[in-house]
Design a protein around this motif. Structure first.
Motif, PDB file in Angstrom:
ATOM      1  N   ILE A  61      49.785 -12.526 -37.285  1.00 28.76           N
ATOM      2  CA  ILE A  61      49.891 -13.579 -36.290  1.00 28.76           C
ATOM      3  C   ILE A  61      50.957 -13.180 -35.274  1.00 28.76           C
ATOM      4  O   ILE A  61      52.085 -12.829 -35.651  1.00 28.76           O
ATOM      5  CB  ILE A  61      50.256 -14.928 -36.946  1.00 28.76           C
ATOM      6  N   THR A  62      50.616 -13.233 -33.992  1.00 29.58           N
ATOM      7  CA  THR A  62      51.567 -12.806 -32.972  1.00 29.58           C
ATOM      8  C   THR A  62      52.597 -13.890 -32.668  1.00 29.58           C
ATOM      9  O   THR A  62      53.771 -13.603 -32.465  1.00 29.58           O
ATOM     10  CB  THR A  62      50.846 -12.415 -31.667  1.00 29.58           C
ATOM     11  N   HIS A  63      52.162 -15.159 -32.613  1.00 25.75           N
ATOM     12  CA  HIS A  63      53.075 -16.271 -32.377  1.00 25.75           C
ATOM     13  C   HIS A  63      52.377 -17.568 -32.801  1.00 25.75           C
ATOM     14  O   HIS A  63      51.196 -17.564 -33.144  1.00 25.75           O
ATOM     15  CB  HIS A  63      53.534 -16.316 -30.914  1.00 25.75           C
ATOM     16  N   LEU A  64      53.134 -18.660 -32.782  1.00 22.26           N
ATOM     17  CA  LEU A  64      52.660 -19.880 -33.426  1.00 22.26           C
ATOM     18  C   LEU A  64      52.073 -20.915 -32.473  1.00 22.26           C
ATOM     19  O   LEU A  64      51.946 -22.090 -32.842  1.00 22.26           O
ATOM     20  CB  LEU A  64      53.801 -20.506 -34.244  1.00 22.26           C
ATOM     21  N   HIS A  65      51.663 -20.541 -31.283  1.00 22.75           N
ATOM     22  CA  HIS A  65      50.920 -21.465 -30.442  1.00 22.75           C
ATOM     23  C   HIS A  65      49.558 -21.739 -31.074  1.00 22.75           C
ATOM     24  O   HIS A  65      48.957 -20.857 -31.711  1.00 22.75           O
ATOM     25  CB  HIS A  65      50.736 -20.894 -29.036  1.00 22.75           C
ATOM     26  N   GLY A  66      49.073 -22.963 -30.878  1.00 21.37           N
ATOM     27  CA  GLY A  66      47.862 -23.387 -31.572  1.00 21.37           C
ATOM     28  C   GLY A  66      46.653 -22.522 -31.337  1.00 21.37           C
ATOM     29  O   GLY A  66      45.825 -22.341 -32.247  1.00 21.37           O
TER      30      GLY A  66
END
Length: 305
Positions: A61-66
């Motif tokens: 996962i690159t980042h936690l945006h939806g």
């Protein structure tokens, strides 16, 4: 190695592009499969492919945006009902562990396989017998990473002419000689593998970046990679907007590819404001800077050459 783009849009899904997800298939007998980002409906996109969820062994996962994680709990859950029993490791920024554990707990989900969650920092992540993976810190307003995957060099080709010179005729013994550092024949003759194979085959390197502003200083970390996957949310003239929203333009991504001397560039995370002919224009913008550029579309498949 082969990339399969499941979602190439940004922010929210559109009729043409789902939100972010791509699959890296490692073309070996084992059929190992790695997923990069898992936006909403990723598992639905998989249904239109020959990707088998039970073969998924790692998720990055690159980042936690939806638009990069809302499909993750569903994919993890469904894998249990699709014959998945082997362990899965999920890598990503701080907060990923809480997100997964709360989602599974609140929904009463019980996985039938071991799940490991590793929250990452920039630098070395892991290596196995065939690959080495590093995380690269990006700039996106919240913690965001790219992943650099390096395939280790492979043994060179066996040289039949060298073997026949040694009096060894073709047969199963050839494979045995290649698999072992030294082989003792029935007549006592010892064959050293290094004497009968060609030069090593250089492993491929690919970089898959999450959402980010244009970062020229990444050129050293991306130097000479075979393939760069970079976001390109906006057209070239929208640099101010891209900066404000912590994204990149097609021209900025192409500029980085040129500066890093990469071999191929694939652009993804395209804003829904661009479709049809406008997408072709975006690709041409990028190609004026870096010729070997492709804009990905959903279900686009690409073999790393």
């Amino acid at each position: 190695m082969e990339l399969f783009f499941l979602g190439t849009g940004s922010g929210v899904p559109s009729k043409e592009r789902n939100v972010s997800s791509l699959v890296l298939r490692l073309l070996e007998k084992s059929g190992r499969t790695w997923v990069f980002d898992c936006g909403e409906a990723t598992q639905h996109q998989i249904l239109s492919t020959n990707i088998r969820p039970r073969k998924i062994e790692k998720i990055f996962i690159t980042h936690l945006h939806g638009d990069h994680i809302y499909g993750l709990p569903g994919l993890l859950s469904s894998r249990s009902f699709q014959g998945g029993e082997a362990p899965v490791t999920v890598y990503g920024p701080t907060g990923l562990k809480d997100y997964i554990e709360v989602s599974l707990k609140v929904s009463g989900t019980r996985l039938k396989y071991p799940l490991y969650i590793e929250e990452v920092e920039e630098g070395f992540l892991f290596e196995d017998e065939a690959y080495e993976v590093k995380a690269i810190k990006l700039q996106h307003g919240l913690e965001s990473y790219g992943y650099l995957i390096k395939e280790k060099d492979k043994l060179g080709e066996l040289l039949p002419s060298r073997l026949t010179e040694l009096g060894i005729q073709p047969g199963p013994i050839y494979q045995k000689i290649k698999e072992q550092e030294t082989t003792t024949l029935d007549n006592g003759q010892v064959i050293n593998r290094e004497d009968v194979i060609g030069p090593p085959k250089k492993g491929k390197q690919i970089a898959i970046l999450g959402d980010t502003r244009y970062l020229p200083n990444l050129k050293e970390k991306l130097k000479n990679v075979d393939l760069l996957v970079h976001e390109a949310t906006f057209a070239g003239e929208e640099e101010a907007m891209a900066h404000d929203y912590f994204h990149s333009t097609v021209k900025q991504a192409a500029r980085l590819a040129l500066q890093a001397d990469v071999k191929e560039l694939i652009l993804t995370h395209i804003s829904s404001r661009y479709h049809g002919e406008a997408v072709k224009q975006l690709e041409q913008e990028a190609k004026t800077i870096f010729k070997n550029t492709t804009i990905a579309f959903d279900f686009y498949q690409h073999t790393v050459k």
